[in-house]
Design a protein around this motif. Structure first.
Motif, PDB file in Angstrom:
ATOM      1  N   UNK A  99       1.010  -1.099  -0.068  1.00  0.00           N
ATOM      2  CA  UNK A  99       0.046  -0.277   0.110  1.00  0.00           C
ATOM      3  C   UNK A  99       1.075   1.120  -0.044  1.00  0.00           C
ATOM      4  N   UNK A 100       0.773   2.017  -1.040  1.00  0.00           N
ATOM      5  CA  UNK A 100       1.709   3.267  -1.314  1.00  0.00           C
ATOM      6  C   UNK A 100       1.123   4.332  -1.728  1.00  0.00           C
ATOM      7  N   UNK A 101       1.475   5.597  -0.795  1.00  0.00           N
ATOM      8  CA  UNK A 101       0.633   6.829  -0.920  1.00  0.00           C
ATOM      9  C   UNK A 101       1.580   7.580  -1.156  1.00  0.00           C
ATOM     10  N   UNK A 102       1.341   8.460  -2.566  1.00  0.00           N
ATOM     11  CA  UNK A 102       2.586   9.148  -3.167  1.00  0.00           C
ATOM     12  C   UNK A 102       2.465  10.716  -2.508  1.00  0.00           C
ATOM     13  N   UNK A 107      -4.267 -10.542  -3.754  1.00  0.00           N
ATOM     14  CA  UNK A 107      -2.868 -10.181  -3.297  1.00  0.00           C
ATOM     15  C   UNK A 107      -2.511  -8.882  -4.195  1.00  0.00           C
ATOM     16  N   UNK A 108      -3.660  -8.044  -4.495  1.00  0.00           N
ATOM     17  CA  UNK A 108      -3.178  -6.805  -5.356  1.00  0.00           C
ATOM     18  C   UNK A 108      -2.556  -5.739  -4.503  1.00  0.00           C
ATOM     19  N   UNK A 109      -1.774  -4.893  -5.002  1.00  0.00           N
ATOM     20  CA  UNK A 109      -1.182  -3.835  -4.428  1.00  0.00           C
ATOM     21  C   UNK A 109      -2.105  -2.423  -4.661  1.00  0.00           C
ATOM     22  N   UNK A 110      -2.041  -1.603  -3.821  1.00  0.00           N
ATOM     23  CA  UNK A 110      -2.644  -0.281  -3.775  1.00  0.00           C
ATOM     24  C   UNK A 110      -1.471   0.804  -4.113  1.00  0.00           C
ATOM     25  N   UNK A 111      -1.540   1.301  -5.171  1.00  0.00           N
ATOM     26  CA  UNK A 111      -0.481   2.297  -5.225  1.00  0.00           C
ATOM     27  C   UNK A 111      -1.330   3.746  -5.903  1.00  0.00           C
ATOM     28  N   UNK A 112      -1.151   4.701  -5.043  1.00  0.00           N
ATOM     29  CA  UNK A 112      -1.704   5.992  -5.106  1.00  0.00           C
ATOM     30  C   UNK A 112      -0.527   6.868  -5.604  1.00  0.00           C
ATOM     31  N   UNK A 113      -0.926   7.605  -6.609  1.00  0.00           N
ATOM     32  CA  UNK A 113       0.122   8.524  -7.248  1.00  0.00           C
ATOM     33  C   UNK A 113       0.318   9.691  -6.421  1.00  0.00           C
ATOM     34  N   UNK A 114       0.903  10.837  -7.010  1.00  0.00           N
ATOM     35  CA  UNK A 114       0.997  12.165  -6.520  1.00  0.00           C
ATOM     36  C   UNK A 114      -0.094  13.152  -6.754  1.00  0.00           C
ATOM     37  N   UNK A 115      -0.299  13.938  -5.652  1.00  0.00           N
ATOM     38  CA  UNK A 115      -1.213  14.939  -5.870  1.00  0.00           C
ATOM     39  C   UNK A 115      -2.865  14.481  -5.898  1.00  0.00           C
ATOM     40  N   UNK A 116      -3.062  13.234  -5.391  1.00  0.00           N
ATOM     41  CA  UNK A 116      -4.233  12.502  -5.325  1.00  0.00           C
ATOM     42  C   UNK A 116      -5.218  12.966  -4.019  1.00  0.00           C
ATOM     43  N   UNK A 117      -6.455  13.260  -4.103  1.00  0.00           N
ATOM     44  CA  UNK A 117      -7.387  13.650  -2.993  1.00  0.00           C
ATOM     45  C   UNK A 117      -8.443  12.439  -2.901  1.00  0.00           C
ATOM     46  N   UNK A 149      -8.195  -3.691  -1.482  1.00  0.00           N
ATOM     47  CA  UNK A 149      -7.017  -3.911  -2.511  1.00  0.00           C
ATOM     48  C   UNK A 149      -7.394  -4.950  -3.316  1.00  0.00           C
ATOM     49  N   UNK A 150      -7.865  -6.078  -3.027  1.00  0.00           N
ATOM     50  CA  UNK A 150      -8.484  -7.215  -4.073  1.00  0.00           C
ATOM     51  C   UNK A 150      -7.254  -7.461  -4.879  1.00  0.00           C
ATOM     52  N   UNK A 151      -7.593  -7.568  -6.132  1.00  0.00           N
ATOM     53  CA  UNK A 151      -6.612  -7.621  -7.372  1.00  0.00           C
ATOM     54  C   UNK A 151      -5.901  -6.565  -7.537  1.00  0.00           C
ATOM     55  N   UNK A 152      -6.160  -5.358  -6.961  1.00  0.00           N
ATOM     56  CA  UNK A 152      -5.160  -4.109  -7.100  1.00  0.00           C
ATOM     57  C   UNK A 152      -5.781  -3.096  -7.425  1.00  0.00           C
ATOM     58  N   UNK A 153      -5.353  -1.867  -6.999  1.00  0.00           N
ATOM     59  CA  UNK A 153      -5.707  -0.757  -7.497  1.00  0.00           C
ATOM     60  C   UNK A 153      -4.416   0.256  -7.743  1.00  0.00           C
ATOM     61  N   UNK A 154      -4.649   0.950  -8.982  1.00  0.00           N
ATOM     62  CA  UNK A 154      -3.464   1.783  -9.494  1.00  0.00           C
ATOM     63  C   UNK A 154      -4.020   3.069  -9.889  1.00  0.00           C
ATOM     64  N   UNK A 155      -3.809   4.021  -8.824  1.00  0.00           N
ATOM     65  CA  UNK A 155      -4.178   5.417  -9.076  1.00  0.00           C
ATOM     66  C   UNK A 155      -3.117   6.325  -9.492  1.00  0.00           C
ATOM     67  N   UNK A 156      -3.357   6.926 -10.738  1.00  0.00           N
ATOM     68  CA  UNK A 156      -2.459   7.857 -11.265  1.00  0.00           C
ATOM     69  C   UNK A 156      -2.351   9.176 -10.531  1.00  0.00           C
ATOM     70  N   UNK A 157      -1.843  10.190 -11.249  1.00  0.00           N
ATOM     71  CA  UNK A 157      -1.437  11.416 -10.447  1.00  0.00           C
ATOM     72  C   UNK A 157      -2.692  12.372 -10.702  1.00  0.00           C
TER      73      UNK A 157
END
Length: 162
Positions: A25-28, A45-55, A64-72
């Motif tokens: 779990x990463x918060x940018x 077993x998915x990762x949660x990756x949150x980009x930069x300047x996300x609200x 998290x489930x199969x994973x979430x990837x959030x851009x900037x």
């Protein structure tokens, strides 16, 4: 593993659970996780990756489930649910809660510069391409093209002539 950039702001009233399976779990940088946001590693077993300047505003739930990837530069309004997970239910001789989960559909991908309105639900396999706007109360389970405005009907002012 939990990685929060030092410039990110996570409300002390948010509930961010660390994964017991070791997923990330990463918060940018410069991202904001508001009060009463729930981040729960569950259903895969998915990762949660949150980009930069996300609200991510109050009341949102992210599994998290199969994973979430959030851009900037993404804005997620209040009370949204991101659920990249699907319960198994086919075996009628067993309770659904005992059957585990179905294979994933790729998780959830939210590219840069996306705005998600209040009370939206994003399901496993949702892909929101760059610049999308998702109207309040929408359900997304597939791919939205770049710069698409999705969901809801135009508002009509009471008394407005057609």
């Amino acid at each position: 593993m939990l990685k929060i950039d030092p410039t990110a702001q996570v409300s002390p009233l948010a509930d961010v659970e660390a994964s017991v399976r070791g997923t990330l779990i990463a918060i940018g940088a410069h991202s904001v996780i508001d009060s009463f946001v729930k981040i729960k590693p569950a259903g895969g077993n998915g990762n949660l990756v949150i980009g930069e300047h996300v609200v991510i505003n109050s009341g949102c739930v992210l599994y998290t489930g199969q994973g979430i990837r959030i851009g900037n530069h993404v804005a997620i309004a209040a009370n949204c649910t991101l659920a990249p997970v699907n319960h198994a239910y086919q075996d009628r001789s067993r309770l659904i809660r005992e059957q585990g989960f179905l294979p994933g559909r790729g998780g959830i991908v939210i590219e840069d510069d996306v705005w998600i309105g209040a009370n939206c639900v994003l399901l496993d396999g949702a892909v929101l391409r760059r610049g999308c706007v998702v109207g309040a109360g929408s359900l997304v389970r597939g791919e939205l093209a770049p710069y698409t405005v999705y969901g809801g009907q135009p508002l009509r002012v009471l008394g407005e002539r057609q």
